[in-house]
Design a protein around this motif. Structure first.
Motif, mmCIF file in Angstrom:
data_model
loop_
_atom_site.group_PDB
_atom_site.id
_atom_site.type_symbol
_atom_site.label_atom_id
_atom_site.label_comp_id
_atom_site.label_asym_id
_atom_site.label_seq_id
_atom_site.Cartn_x
_atom_site.Cartn_y
_atom_site.Cartn_z
ATOM 1 N N GLU A 144 0.828 -1.196 0.000
ATOM 2 C CA GLU A 144 0.000 0.000 0.000
ATOM 3 C C GLU A 144 0.867 1.252 0.000
ATOM 4 O O GLU A 144 2.019 1.232 0.411
ATOM 5 C CB GLU A 144 -0.949 -0.010 1.202
ATOM 6 N N SER A 145 0.298 2.336 -0.475
ATOM 7 C CA SER A 145 0.981 3.620 -0.542
ATOM 8 C C SER A 145 -0.045 4.714 -0.283
ATOM 9 O O SER A 145 -1.221 4.432 -0.029
ATOM 10 C CB SER A 145 1.610 3.810 -1.930
ATOM 11 N N THR A 146 0.380 5.957 -0.374
ATOM 12 C CA THR A 146 -0.569 7.063 -0.216
ATOM 13 C C THR A 146 -1.611 7.055 -1.325
ATOM 14 O O THR A 146 -2.671 7.671 -1.188
ATOM 15 C CB THR A 146 0.170 8.412 -0.238
ATOM 16 N N LEU A 147 -1.334 6.325 -2.396
ATOM 17 C CA LEU A 147 -2.258 6.292 -3.531
ATOM 18 C C LEU A 147 -3.470 5.397 -3.286
ATOM 19 O O LEU A 147 -4.363 5.346 -4.132
ATOM 20 C CB LEU A 147 -1.525 5.837 -4.794
ATOM 21 N N VAL A 148 -3.518 4.690 -2.151
ATOM 22 C CA VAL A 148 -4.709 3.880 -1.868
ATOM 23 C C VAL A 148 -5.947 4.767 -1.780
ATOM 24 O O VAL A 148 -7.070 4.303 -1.979
ATOM 25 C CB VAL A 148 -4.572 3.053 -0.567
ATOM 26 N N GLN A 149 -5.748 6.051 -1.489
ATOM 27 C CA GLN A 149 -6.868 6.981 -1.392
ATOM 28 C C GLN A 149 -7.216 7.618 -2.731
ATOM 29 O O GLN A 149 -8.058 8.518 -2.798
ATOM 30 C CB GLN A 149 -6.547 8.078 -0.370
ATOM 31 N N GLY A 150 -6.578 7.127 -3.804
ATOM 32 C CA GLY A 150 -6.883 7.629 -5.134
ATOM 33 C C GLY A 150 -5.731 8.410 -5.731
ATOM 34 O O GLY A 150 -4.886 8.953 -5.014
#
Length: 244
Positions: free
Chosen positions: A34-40
């Protein structure tokens, strides 16, 4: 994500982000990627708010990233090529949610959990599962991007068949190597029966899962029924969260 990694795709995200490897490794020893991009992928996350690194849409071919359902809804369309929509039964997700809630409540200092324990505790079982998955169903119908729905249950039952089908759809990657990443022994959650769930809603949740798992057509009538249920759930959530 381990499957895509084994299949030759470049993965964005760490197996165990932030400081929580010791806390959650038992739930998935191979990592969550997971990364900060899990929120889009949108103006809030790209460029990265900390590093300033920007991902241009024309430079991410054959790159895979894990995005939560509510994050995909907020993702810029230019970054969506193909979506593998993985789904588990709501009962399994509730068991997983409870375990993560317990970790979060004991370790509030650890970043990286997208969990509001108090909010989740005030909602009936299955509500968060429904909101995440049905929001994605609505977005799929609205924006029309290519989607392959894969249930965790089907993947474990026949990994070679499921992975080969998805990789043929990709038109890239090594399906044989990818399928070897599936380890049935790593399944750490078992389905739990909840006596307090409204039986009608439980049937609707099961219907949504079954429709996606079996790749059934979502008719206009069925979709309208789900919209009606979604509206009632939204109203109930507002009522519960606004009460003292």
């Amino acid at each position: 994500m381990q499957i895509l990694d084994k299949g030759g795709f470049r993965i964005l995200g760490d197996a165990f982000p932030a400081k929580w490897r010791d806390l959650v490794e038992a739930a998935n020893p191979r990592g969550f990627y997971e990364s900060t991009l899990v929120q889009g992928i949108n103006y809030k996350t790209n460029p990265d708010p900390k590093s300033g690194v920007w991902l241009p849409p024309d430079k991410v071919s054959h790159v895979a990233v894990k995005i939560f359902a509510d994050g995909l809804v907020k993702t810029d369309f230019a970054y969506i090529d193909r979506v593998v929509f993985t789904i588990r039964r709501w009962q399994d997700c509730e068991a997983s949610q409870q375990r993560l809630d317990e970790i979060k409540s004991k370790h509030p200092e650890i970043d990286g959990f997208d969990i509001n324990v108090h909010r989740a505790a005030r909602l009936p079982k299955g509500y968060l599962w429904w909101k995440a998955n049905f929001s994605l169903v609505k977005d799929m119908r609205t924006r029309g991007y290519p989607v392959a729905a894969v249930s965790y249950e089907a993947l474990l039952a026949d990994p070679e068949k499921i992975v080969d089908s998805v990789f043929r759809w990709f038109g890239a990657g090594d399906a044989i190597a990818a399928a070897s990443a599936v380890e049935k022994s790593l399944q750490t959650q078992s389905q739990v029966e909840y006596a307090d769930i409204d039986h009608h809603l439980g049937d609707v949740f099961d219907e949504l899962y079954d429709t996606l798992d079996r790749n059934k057509k979502i008719t206009a009538g069925l979709y309208q029924q789900w919209l009606d249920v979604d509206g009632r759930i939204d109203a109930d959530i507002d009522r519960r969260l606004s009460s003292p």
